[in-house]
Design a protein around this motif. Sequence first.
Motif, PDB file in Angstrom:
ATOM      1  N   LYS A 106      -0.473 -39.225  -7.501  1.00  0.00           N
ATOM      2  CA  LYS A 106      -0.154 -40.551  -6.977  1.00  0.00           C
ATOM      3  C   LYS A 106       1.351 -40.781  -7.033  1.00  0.00           C
ATOM      4  CE  LYS A 106      -1.106 -44.700  -5.426  1.00  0.00           C
ATOM      5  NZ  LYS A 106      -1.732 -44.898  -4.089  1.00  0.00           N
ATOM      6  N   THR A 107       1.888 -41.283  -5.932  1.00  0.00           N
ATOM      7  CA  THR A 107       3.299 -41.641  -5.850  1.00  0.00           C
ATOM      8  C   THR A 107       3.412 -43.159  -5.787  1.00  0.00           C
ATOM      9  OG1 THR A 107       3.906 -39.577  -4.749  1.00  0.00           O
ATOM     10  CG2 THR A 107       5.408 -41.442  -4.485  1.00  0.00           C
ATOM     11  N   VAL A 108       4.264 -43.721  -6.643  1.00  0.00           N
ATOM     12  CA  VAL A 108       4.485 -45.160  -6.681  1.00  0.00           C
ATOM     13  C   VAL A 108       5.960 -45.439  -6.449  1.00  0.00           C
ATOM     14  CG1 VAL A 108       4.336 -47.252  -8.091  1.00  0.00           C
ATOM     15  CG2 VAL A 108       2.565 -45.500  -8.293  1.00  0.00           C
ATOM     16  N   ASP A 109       6.269 -46.233  -5.425  1.00  0.00           N
ATOM     17  CA  ASP A 109       7.658 -46.581  -5.083  1.00  0.00           C
ATOM     18  C   ASP A 109       8.538 -45.335  -4.947  1.00  0.00           C
ATOM     19  OD1 ASP A 109       7.002 -49.282  -5.139  1.00  0.00           O
ATOM     20  OD2 ASP A 109       7.487 -49.471  -7.266  1.00  0.00           O
ATOM     21  N   GLY A 110       7.987 -44.316  -4.300  1.00  0.00           N
ATOM     22  CA  GLY A 110       8.752 -43.111  -4.047  1.00  0.00           C
ATOM     23  C   GLY A 110       8.829 -42.131  -5.194  1.00  0.00           C
ATOM     24  N   VAL A 111       8.215 -42.457  -6.331  1.00  0.00           N
ATOM     25  CA  VAL A 111       8.248 -41.585  -7.507  1.00  0.00           C
ATOM     26  C   VAL A 111       6.838 -41.077  -7.783  1.00  0.00           C
ATOM     27  CG1 VAL A 111       8.762 -41.421  -9.969  1.00  0.00           C
ATOM     28  CG2 VAL A 111      10.191 -42.848  -8.490  1.00  0.00           C
ATOM     29  N   LYS A 112       6.721 -39.766  -7.959  1.00  0.00           N
ATOM     30  CA  LYS A 112       5.419 -39.179  -8.255  1.00  0.00           C
ATOM     31  C   LYS A 112       5.108 -39.381  -9.726  1.00  0.00           C
ATOM     32  CE  LYS A 112       2.658 -35.314  -6.686  1.00  0.00           C
ATOM     33  NZ  LYS A 112       2.677 -34.028  -5.954  1.00  0.00           N
ATOM     34  N   VAL A 113       4.143 -40.259 -10.025  1.00  0.00           N
ATOM     35  CA  VAL A 113       3.842 -40.605 -11.420  1.00  0.00           C
ATOM     36  C   VAL A 113       2.654 -39.820 -11.959  1.00  0.00           C
ATOM     37  CG1 VAL A 113       4.864 -42.896 -11.226  1.00  0.00           C
ATOM     38  CG2 VAL A 113       2.438 -42.595 -10.736  1.00  0.00           C
ATOM     39  N   LEU A 114       1.772 -39.333 -11.070  1.00  0.00           N
ATOM     40  CA  LEU A 114       0.666 -38.456 -11.450  1.00  0.00           C
ATOM     41  C   LEU A 114       0.729 -37.209 -10.587  1.00  0.00           C
ATOM     42  CD1 LEU A 114      -2.329 -40.999 -11.659  1.00  0.00           C
ATOM     43  CD2 LEU A 114      -0.891 -40.190 -13.539  1.00  0.00           C
TER      44      LEU A 114
END
Length: 528
Positions: free
Chosen positions: A327-335
Amino acid sequence: MLTVQDVSMNFSGQTLFKHVDLKFTQGNCYGIIGANGAGKSTFLRILSGDLEPTTGTVSIKPHTRMSVLKQDHFEFDDFTVLDTVIQGNKRLYDIMKEKDALYAKEDFTDEDGIRASELEGEFAEMNGWEAESDVSRLLQGLGFSTDVLYEMMGSLTAKQKVKILLAQALFGNPEIILLDEPTNHLDIAAIEWLEDFILDYPGTVLVVSHDRHFLNTVCTNIVDVDYGKIKMYVGNYEFWYESSQLMQKLRNQQKKKTEDKIAELQAFISRFSSNKSKAKQATSRRKLLDNLALEELPASSRRYPFVGFNMDRAPGKEILYVEGLSKTVDGVKVLDNVTFRVNPGDKIAFVGENEIANTTLFKIISGELEPDEGYYKWGVTITHSYFPLDNSAYFNDCDYNLVEWLSQYTRETTEAFMRGYLGRMLFSGDDVYKPVKVLSGGEKVRCMLARMMLYGSNVLVLDQPTNHLDLESISAVNDGLIAFDSNVLFASHDHEFIQTIANRIMEFSPEGKLTDRLCTYDEYIGEA
């Protein structure tokens, strides 16, 4: 070094505490504890001179510098990080600024030269030349790189500001340090660094904290705000807690003995008062009864909510399977390609600094968010309930009172049931009719816990459930999750909470990769 004499504090006719006489000495760390609203932070403000007591005095040894952890996170937005930390020693900061102003003058006079010389001497005595390196050392201990020194405070996140203000309070070796909730928003590494700092610190530390592990590690004394009094005890939090429980038990036993004696005397009097041959004995016992005072225990300000989770059905062997979640949130891959299986009996703590990864995972497996890649599957026997990090959506736009709010989550909606249930969560009397939108942070957390308990789920997912809670409520949640005989997935920064509940530890790297260990939290830290 710091002496409190006959201090009392009243607010609007209500007495928080009275006739407080205490002495805080060098080389000790004092943990200030008490229920929410008992007056812990107020007492700290009185000690710092920020608030005048109703009666009494607070005296400090001459030429002693006291430093206080600031609570206003916007106060220094127009300063660099370096200047903000150095302002922990106000005199040193003023000398630096006056020197700079003198040397910047185009018409530098002889008088200016004399003044500059005086300032240079005082600056050297205060180890001013080492100020920047001292600030760097503090910030590195709290997890910053030296690049942050010349950034503006206004550009930092709230969590970064908390750490900077903590460094400010610790800067320059003050003789007395007052810390109100210093571990809030700190990661485990920063908390451990702070513990080591305090353990090595030669001065006097007073700290208000809800972190039991922190209090147990650093405190030499406990200052208890309760019964409208403030008393000091030798030892850390655990020693105080066990001692207080033992003392309460002994008091209750003595009270029971007294009550039994009174009942025995009353029965004798009732039985023989009309019997002439026994009349003298009855009279003597009536006199004894009149003189037998039943000592009432003072009402404590501490209240423990009831937190207990019961399952409507036991879970089967298949609990939860997660495969390749990204999962990417606000352009950052967090998972990033997260895979794991939850087994029967697993109680999993998600730890570390990557809180957004924990929250994102919890939202996905609770059905609130779709993954970019991968999938998850709950077992067919599983019912799960979710405690979110941000509960504002449940309260902010809601016009319900507490009874109406909680009735949304149960089939049993009689007022007697609702009042009884809310009472166990410390809402009594007319409190049950309060609009939920005006509840405090801690009250909202207790409501969300009550909601979870009503569901009867066999898997619990909790994202930072101890935020906003006092020590008593944290202990209740802690005990409730220990006793829960099924799976728990939770995120927390509370060392004691994690160590006593979890048998499996997971941590996300900054890149969203998962580390998974079947062990206790202390064992996990030992491996790091």
